[in-house]
Design a protein around this motif. Structure first.
Motif, mmCIF file in Angstrom:
data_model
loop_
_atom_site.group_PDB
_atom_site.id
_atom_site.type_symbol
_atom_site.label_atom_id
_atom_site.label_comp_id
_atom_site.label_asym_id
_atom_site.label_seq_id
_atom_site.Cartn_x
_atom_site.Cartn_y
_atom_site.Cartn_z
ATOM 1 N N THR A 8 -121.491 17.843 7.824
ATOM 2 C CA THR A 8 -122.522 17.184 7.638
ATOM 3 C C THR A 8 -122.855 16.607 9.159
ATOM 4 O OG1 THR A 8 -120.979 15.084 7.535
ATOM 5 C CG2 THR A 8 -121.949 15.960 5.516
ATOM 6 N N ALA A 9 -123.846 15.866 9.460
ATOM 7 C CA ALA A 9 -124.098 15.375 10.773
ATOM 8 C C ALA A 9 -123.066 14.598 11.283
ATOM 9 C CB ALA A 9 -125.566 14.887 10.856
ATOM 10 N N ARG A 10 -122.792 13.477 10.541
ATOM 11 C CA ARG A 10 -121.401 12.737 11.194
ATOM 12 C C ARG A 10 -120.033 13.807 11.136
ATOM 13 N NH1 ARG A 10 -118.350 8.123 8.319
ATOM 14 N NH2 ARG A 10 -116.887 7.690 10.375
ATOM 15 N N GLY A 11 -120.088 14.613 10.330
ATOM 16 C CA GLY A 11 -118.770 15.586 10.322
ATOM 17 C C GLY A 11 -118.690 16.406 11.745
ATOM 18 N N GLN A 12 -120.001 16.837 11.975
ATOM 19 C CA GLN A 12 -120.308 17.593 13.273
ATOM 20 C C GLN A 12 -119.926 16.659 14.598
ATOM 21 O OE1 GLN A 12 -120.531 20.748 13.743
ATOM 22 N NE2 GLN A 12 -121.328 21.587 11.625
ATOM 23 N N ALA A 13 -120.319 15.337 14.327
ATOM 24 C CA ALA A 13 -120.190 14.517 15.525
ATOM 25 C C ALA A 13 -118.665 14.212 15.526
ATOM 26 C CB ALA A 13 -120.908 13.057 15.259
ATOM 27 N N ALA A 14 -117.961 14.278 14.555
ATOM 28 C CA ALA A 14 -116.372 14.012 14.506
ATOM 29 C C ALA A 14 -115.821 15.074 15.012
ATOM 30 C CB ALA A 14 -116.030 13.921 13.083
ATOM 31 N N ARG A 15 -116.363 16.326 14.994
ATOM 32 C CA ARG A 15 -115.673 17.465 15.627
ATOM 33 C C ARG A 15 -115.921 17.472 16.936
ATOM 34 N NH1 ARG A 15 -115.929 22.880 12.721
ATOM 35 N NH2 ARG A 15 -115.894 22.490 10.680
ATOM 36 N N THR A 16 -116.902 16.838 17.625
ATOM 37 C CA THR A 16 -117.123 16.650 19.093
ATOM 38 C C THR A 16 -116.186 15.517 19.420
ATOM 39 O OG1 THR A 16 -119.734 17.001 18.790
ATOM 40 C CG2 THR A 16 -118.729 15.827 20.695
ATOM 41 N N LEU A 17 -116.120 14.419 18.841
ATOM 42 C CA LEU A 17 -114.924 13.549 19.021
ATOM 43 C C LEU A 17 -113.495 14.243 19.255
ATOM 44 C CD1 LEU A 17 -113.901 10.765 19.434
ATOM 45 C CD2 LEU A 17 -113.610 10.672 16.950
ATOM 46 N N LEU A 18 -113.235 15.051 18.449
ATOM 47 C CA LEU A 18 -111.945 15.903 18.450
ATOM 48 C C LEU A 18 -111.833 16.480 19.801
ATOM 49 C CD1 LEU A 18 -111.371 16.644 14.765
ATOM 50 C CD2 LEU A 18 -110.033 14.855 15.995
ATOM 51 N N TRP A 19 -112.945 17.105 20.010
ATOM 52 C CA TRP A 19 -112.977 17.892 21.364
ATOM 53 C C TRP A 19 -112.783 17.188 22.358
ATOM 54 C CZ3 TRP A 19 -112.025 22.963 22.111
ATOM 55 C CH2 TRP A 19 -112.425 23.860 20.991
ATOM 56 N N LEU A 20 -113.483 16.151 22.551
ATOM 57 C CA LEU A 20 -113.515 14.967 23.794
ATOM 58 C C LEU A 20 -112.175 14.396 23.806
ATOM 59 C CD1 LEU A 20 -115.401 13.230 25.746
ATOM 60 C CD2 LEU A 20 -115.398 11.538 23.725
ATOM 61 N N MET A 21 -111.245 14.340 22.853
ATOM 62 C CA MET A 21 -110.071 13.475 22.955
ATOM 63 C C MET A 21 -109.042 14.723 22.941
ATOM 64 S SD MET A 21 -110.635 10.421 23.212
ATOM 65 C CE MET A 21 -111.919 9.113 22.731
ATOM 66 N N GLY A 22 -109.470 15.792 23.205
ATOM 67 C CA GLY A 22 -108.201 16.910 23.366
ATOM 68 C C GLY A 22 -107.462 17.087 22.013
ATOM 69 N N GLN A 23 -108.008 16.688 20.761
ATOM 70 C CA GLN A 23 -107.396 16.818 19.607
ATOM 71 C C GLN A 23 -107.912 18.207 18.892
ATOM 72 O OE1 GLN A 23 -104.863 14.647 18.132
ATOM 73 N NE2 GLN A 23 -104.920 12.960 19.580
ATOM 74 N N ASP A 24 -108.638 19.048 19.609
ATOM 75 C CA ASP A 24 -109.291 20.083 18.869
ATOM 76 C C ASP A 24 -108.235 21.125 18.039
ATOM 77 O OD1 ASP A 24 -108.770 22.195 21.634
ATOM 78 O OD2 ASP A 24 -108.972 20.164 21.930
ATOM 79 N N GLU A 25 -107.001 20.947 18.349
ATOM 80 C CA GLU A 25 -105.811 21.631 17.553
ATOM 81 C C GLU A 25 -106.010 21.552 16.249
ATOM 82 O OE1 GLU A 25 -102.668 23.336 18.081
ATOM 83 O OE2 GLU A 25 -103.721 23.911 20.111
ATOM 84 N N ALA A 26 -106.576 20.168 15.818
ATOM 85 C CA ALA A 26 -106.751 19.769 14.665
ATOM 86 C C ALA A 26 -107.793 20.498 13.644
ATOM 87 C CB ALA A 26 -107.072 18.188 14.445
ATOM 88 N N LEU A 27 -108.768 21.011 14.532
ATOM 89 C CA LEU A 27 -109.854 21.703 13.680
ATOM 90 C C LEU A 27 -109.299 22.954 13.164
ATOM 91 C CD1 LEU A 27 -112.573 20.968 16.583
ATOM 92 C CD2 LEU A 27 -112.403 20.000 14.335
ATOM 93 N N ARG A 28 -108.013 23.377 13.553
ATOM 94 C CA ARG A 28 -107.694 24.756 12.895
ATOM 95 C C ARG A 28 -107.056 24.456 11.482
ATOM 96 N NH1 ARG A 28 -104.454 26.424 18.221
ATOM 97 N NH2 ARG A 28 -106.348 26.693 19.613
ATOM 98 N N LEU A 29 -106.837 23.067 11.384
ATOM 99 C CA LEU A 29 -106.410 22.735 10.013
ATOM 100 C C LEU A 29 -107.476 22.684 8.868
ATOM 101 C CD1 LEU A 29 -104.266 19.739 11.195
ATOM 102 C CD2 LEU A 29 -103.402 21.859 10.499
ATOM 103 N N ILE A 30 -108.737 22.837 9.166
ATOM 104 C CA ILE A 30 -109.700 22.755 8.247
ATOM 105 C C ILE A 30 -109.716 24.274 7.692
ATOM 106 C CG2 ILE A 30 -112.288 22.822 7.759
ATOM 107 C CD1 ILE A 30 -112.375 20.387 10.084
ATOM 108 N N SER A 31 -109.575 24.388 6.361
ATOM 109 C CA SER A 31 -109.492 25.579 5.915
ATOM 110 C C SER A 31 -110.807 26.193 5.410
ATOM 111 C CB SER A 31 -108.655 25.526 4.460
ATOM 112 O OG SER A 31 -109.479 25.039 3.696
#
Length: 696
Positions: A671-694
């Motif tokens: 969703t729009a907020r979900g996409q924004a949350a992805r940006t937050l993870l990239w911004l905070m250097g937690q992008d590894e977490a995005l690999r956990l989304i199956s």
């Protein structure tokens, strides 16, 4: 979105791409952990200087930083080269001096020509009744006054970086901060009256007084929340992934549990009953359980653990309980054996010591379902260990057990539920940060019949009195521990200290009365020494901190901790918990070497005044900070730049429920907020977490 969003590119460029940052400054900033423009955004000022203009220095409370417009008067060069160069100036009401050391007269004549108007700003102090501004921070012609902010932020610095350089680099980084879509829940944002992300950054870097520097200032609180949110999203994604791995529904009948409960000499506490119900509900659900059972020393975790294991057995399956050391595994076996006999379940132990035919026989029984409950060390992880139907795995002492081992265990029983037990009370803020992927059951009351432990502080100068006290106690048939300090990191030195103490106590109390255990002993010698103490053959056990976790000798009623001031609070609390396990009144003596530092005194008095592990953990956290408390390297605790784990636990709790709710509504963050949350993870250097989304 497996690549970094384009709007963030400028924030992840090289530092040298910023105006005013050359290779040398970039190297210096890297010492502060500032490696990208984004890091500058979160390097917030720690104080602020008020540079608002006033008409005169007269009437100001000195010393103070003041900013005034002056007319420049005469210059007085020093007689010796090392002396002070003075410039007389007049503001609207009075005269004072600007003072310079190691001055270059030609430069000062140029910057402060006599008769000119200048704005000067700096610290004004009184010397011999004369107001002086030594080395002004700013000297500007009135027409350039706009260049100086009314409030100047003060940044943490490192060698090779000045306030000026830092402020300039931050301004350049802020100019690159894009407008990003909002990831915070709109209701939460409105309720807290938080600004948008970019406005929050701008405000946090332009404080207008001390109120704006507080953690509760809206801009700072919002930026702290962003860090917590990214961290909790990462944990929630890990948790969601674990839950997607299908679990098994394990329904207990209650029959075996009832047998155990009928035979207990006391009723379980409300906390124990509640914990068992929470675990049973998790085991009945189709998802895999991932729960932390947290209880203070002596809160009765063993009973809760065994009742949980019985649920697995009642459902026709098996349970395993794992401890970090052989001593602890054997102790769990001793603790569980009477309960297992009452329930009529087959209990067995497997450690690295099992070899050959014995080991083989156990493995066969395990694979065929001839063992209901297995107790073991990490030997249970070995390739050839197979269960017939593993339903529940209990891991004792979490901090020796990383997330990796939790996953490893999951592979043994493809869909086994996992319960982790820890005897270290952890303040709520830390458990949210460290175990945010787990559900938590708390045992926060003591079972009836546990004796309070009297704790006293005794100076080492009174050591002989302590030995006399032990002599009387031993004559009365009681037992005692004497814990020697880990003086240095080298075990060799500790060993000398322990052996020396052992020799002195043996001389004072007699041969055969005193035993010794330390980390350098072969495991079988250590176990033998422990066994002699457990059976009551030896009366006093001299030990290094190997006895910290789990040993159970109900007859031991005295704990002497030598050089207690060099131990950490949590460790002292764990050591004290080794006594007070029987019906006798127990004592803990904290032997300290005077004089005590303030922090050592606070640790020892806290321990003396309370037995509440959660209170002790909270003080420990306040004194040491989160990173030290669990050793940041192995804690998996992120390095927050703005957020303060200790002080902002409530904020972390909101972030946790928000992150879990977001993923419940939008598991793949589309969703729009979900996409924004992805940006937050990239911004905070937690992008590894995005690999956990199956996918799907």
């Amino acid at each position: 979105m497996s690549t970094r969003p384009e709007p963030l590119f400028p924030l992840f460029a090289e530092l040298e791409s910023l105006d005013g940052v050359g290779p040398k400054t970039a190297r210096a900033l890297a010492q502060m952990g500032v490696e990208r423009p984004r890091d500058l955004l979160f390097a917030l000022p720690h104080s602020v200087i008020d540079r608002r203009r006033r008409d005169t220095v007269q009437g100001a409370e000195l010393p103070a930083v003041l900013t005034v417009e002056v007319t420049v008067g005469t210059h007085r060069a020093p007689r010796q080269r090392s002396g002070a160069y003075r410039v007389q100036v007049e503001d609207a009401a009075t005269g004072f001096q600007l003072v310079f050391f190691h001055a270059r007269p030609d430069y000062l004549q140029r910057v402060l020509p006599p008769g000119s108007r200048r704005i000067v700003s700096g610290k004004v102090e009184l010397f011999d009744g004369i107001a002086q501004m030594v080395h002004p921070d700013h000297i500007l012609p009135p027409e350039e006054a706009g260049e100086m902010p009314e409030f100047e932020p003060v940044y943490p610095l490192t060698a090779g970086v000045t306030q000026k350089t830092m402020a300039r680099a931050v301004r350049a980084a802020l100019a690159r901060a894009p407008d990003l879509p909002e990831w915070i829940d709109p209701v939460q944002k409105a309720r807290a009256a938080w600004p948008g992300w970019r406005d929050a950054l701008a405000a946090a870097h332009a404080p207008e007084g001390h109120v704006d520097l507080a953690a509760t200032a809206p801009a700072r609180e919002r930026l702290a929340y962003d860090e917590f949110m990214a961290h909790q999203l990462t944990l929630a994604l890990a948790r969601a992934r674990l839950r997607r791995g299908k679990g098994r529904e394990t329904h207990g009948t209650g029959a075996l549990q009832a047998k155990v409960l009928e035979n207990l000499e006391f009723r379980p506490t409300a906390a124990q009953t509640r914990a068992v119900e929470e675990i049973a509900a998790d085991m009945r659900a189709p998802r895999r359980m991932n729960r932390l059972l947290q209880g203070d020393v002596g809160a009765g975790k063993t009973l809760v653990a065994f009742l949980a294991l019985l649920i697995a057995v009642e459902a026709g399956g098996q349970g395993v309980m794992m401890a970090p050391t052989e001593i602890l595994a054997r102790q769990h076996l001793e603790g569980l054996r009477p309960l297992a006999e009452v329930a009529g379940v087959r209990l067995e132990i497997l450690t690295g010591r099992d070899k050959g035919a014995t080991r083989q026989a156990k493995l066969v029984a395990l694979a065929e379902g001839g063992i209901d409950v297995l107790v073991g060390t990490h030997a249970v992880f070995q390739k050839d260990v197979a269960f017939h139907d593993l339903r529940l795995a209990i891991v004792d002492e979490q901090h020796r057990f990383g997330v990796r081992q939790r996953l490893e265990l999951g592979r043994k029983g493809a869909r086994a539920d996992v319960l982790v037990m820890t005897a270290t009370p952890i303040p709520r803020s830390l458990s949210l940060a460290q175990y945010g992927d787990m559900d938590i059951s708390l045992l926060d009351e003591k079972p009836p019949g546990r004796q309070p432990i009297r704790t006293a502080m005794v100076s080492t100068a009174r050591g002989e009195e302590v030995v006399d006290h032990l002599r009387r106690a031993v004559a009365d048939g009681r037992q005692a521990y004497w814990v020697c300090p880990l003086v240095e990191e080298s075990e060799a030195v500790d060993l000398i200290a322990a052996e020396d103490r052992f020799g002195r106590l043996r001389a004072a109390l007699g041969e055969g009365v005193v035993g010794l255990v330390h980390g350098q002993m072969p495991p079988e010698d250590k176990d033998a020494a422990m066994a002699r103490f457990q059976s009551g053959e030896t009366k006093v056990l001299v030990a290094t901190t190997v006895i910290e976790v789990g040993v159970n000798v109900p007859n031991a009623t005295i704990m002497v901790i030598e050089r207690a001031e060099i131990f950490g609070l949590a460790q002292l609390h764990q050591l004290r918990g080794r006594v007070g396990r029987g019906s006798g009144a127990s004592t803990c003596l904290l032997l300290y070497q005077a004089p005590l530092s303030d922090s050592a005194a606070r640790r020892l008095t806290t321990l003396r005044d309370t037995e509440d592990g959660f209170r002790i953990a909270q003080v420990d956290l306040e004194m040491r900070g989160a990173g030290d408390l669990i050793g940041t390297a192995q804690s998996g605790l992120p390095r927050f730049r703005v957020a303060e784990v200790e002080r902002q636990a409530a904020l972390m709790a909101i972030a946790q429920s928000d992150a879990r709710r977001l993923l419940a509504d939008d598991p793949t963050l589309e969703t729009a907020r979900g996409q924004a949350a992805r940006t937050l993870l990239w911004l905070m250097g937690q992008d590894e977490a995005l690999r956990l989304i199956s996918v799907g």
